[in-house]
Design a protein around this motif. Structure first.
Motif, short mmCIF file in Angstrom:
data_model
loop_
_atom_site.label_atom_id
_atom_site.label_comp_id
_atom_site.label_asym_id
_atom_site.label_seq_id
_atom_site.Cartn_x
_atom_site.Cartn_y
_atom_site.Cartn_z
N ILE A 1 0.84 -1.21 0.00
CA ILE A 1 0.00 0.00 0.00
C ILE A 1 0.87 1.25 0.00
O ILE A 1 0.64 2.22 -0.75
CB ILE A 1 -0.95 0.01 1.21
N LEU B 1 -5.58 4.17 -4.66
CA LEU B 1 -5.03 5.42 -4.11
C LEU B 1 -4.10 6.09 -5.11
O LEU B 1 -4.10 7.32 -5.26
CB LEU B 1 -4.29 5.13 -2.80
N SER C 1 0.73 3.73 -3.23
CA SER C 1 0.04 5.00 -2.99
C SER C 1 0.99 6.19 -3.07
O SER C 1 0.55 7.32 -3.31
CB SER C 1 -0.67 4.98 -1.64
N VAL D 1 -6.11 -1.70 -3.11
CA VAL D 1 -6.21 -0.44 -2.36
C VAL D 1 -5.11 0.52 -2.80
O VAL D 1 -5.35 1.71 -3.05
CB VAL D 1 -6.12 -0.71 -0.84
#
Length: 311
Positions: A49, A181, A53, A177
């Motif tokens: 993540i 993002l 991101s 995820v």
């Protein structure tokens, strides 16, 4: 040479610490499994993540990297399958597992710590892209062929079960995820971002410790002749195939090329014996994992020296 050893030696010292911690009962096997669950469920997903991101979507979804790593891994898998079926006369179920050992790296537990020390932030992007290739192509393909060899369950059933498993995998969820993002150019709020950062920083050392602890008790059992070809496929043919694919593509980022080759040079995934257990070859898979991990110290050290001029 000392510069190369300064990268690889700490990695294998941490693996050794895990091995001897279990050997001298400082840590139990149950605790090692718990640490492994922590890495797979929390630390590595947090790392993915964070990596995705913090980068633009165009930088994350590097199609050259995906193409080179995907085609290179698939080529080695098919080579391993032909080797097992034609030369070793294995049935399809065990042949598919033999090929799996040649074509799927331990990207999270071994590859990432090495590439991170060598290249820094690019390692996390490579890890995420590797997970797409390994979890959405090579591993499902292996399971489908192995199940077909046993003639248990239809292809559709195997696909459904594989899809359900993937949908519940924390790393796959983390990738989705992180990609979302990145696509939205959004950042996590300060407190969740700090939590993710703390979990991500724990992933590499704990993963290496877990690998060492998991290796204790595994035996080669006189299988050297069988293990040798699996190790050659994993430690030599896999990185060579990925390198050749990168070499054929135009305007390749040299950092990502080195990342892909180094990830491919890692030993097979640590749950390889678990896949083998379902098809009655867990002993050979465990021995292959031990032998390949030990030999990877030498092959990875050599490969770092070869790849450094490309940076």
């Amino acid at each position: 040479m000392l510069q190369i050893l300064s990268i690889t030696t700490p990695i294998f010292i941490l693996i050794g610490l895990g091995f001897f911690a279990v050997r001298f009962e400082v840590v139990s096997r149950e605790q090692i499994r718990g640490l492994g669950s922590f890495v797979i469920t929390f630390a590595l997903p947090a790392l993915v993540i964070k990596a995705l991101s913090n980068n633009h979507f165009q930088e994350v979804m590097n199609w050259q990297y995906l193409l080179a790593y995907c085609v290179g891994s698939l080529a080695v898998y098919l080579f391993g399958l032909v080797f097992a079926l034609k030369l070793r006369r294995e049935p399809l179920d065990t042949g598919a597992i033999t090929a799996l050992g040649m074509a799927v790296s331990n990207s999270g537990f071994v590859g990432y710590p090495i590439v991170a020390m060598l290249l820094g932030p690019a390692a996390a992007i490579g890890l995420a892209l590797n997970m797409l290739v390994e979890n959405l192509l090579i591993i499902p393909l292996s399971l489908i062929l192995a199940e077909a060899g046993r003639q248990q369950g239809s292809t559709a059933k195997v696909l459904r079960e594989t899809a359900k498993r993937l949908a519940k995998t924390p790393l796959i969820i983390a990738m989705l995820v992180g990609l979302l993002l990145s696509l939205l150019e959004a950042r996590l709020p300060a407190i969740p971002d700090k939590v993710v950062d703390m979990l991500a920083s724990a992933s590499a050392p704990v993963a290496l410790f877990v690998i060492g602890g998991s290796l204790y008790g595994l035996k080669l059992n006189g299988l050297f002749a069988e293990l040798r070809m699996i190790a050659v496929g994993k430690l030599i043919l896999h990185p060579l195939a990925v390198f050749l694919l990168f070499s054929l593509l135009p305007n390749v980022d040299p950092v990502l090329m080195v990342a892909g080759v180094m990830f491919a040079s890692s030993p097979m995934l640590s749950i390889y014996p678990i896949f083998g257990q379902r098809f009655g070859v867990e002993g050979r898979c465990a021995a292959a994992l031990l032998f390949t991990t030990v030999m990877s110290f030498f092959t990875i050290s050599l490969l770092i020296g070869v790849m450094k001029p490309h940076l």
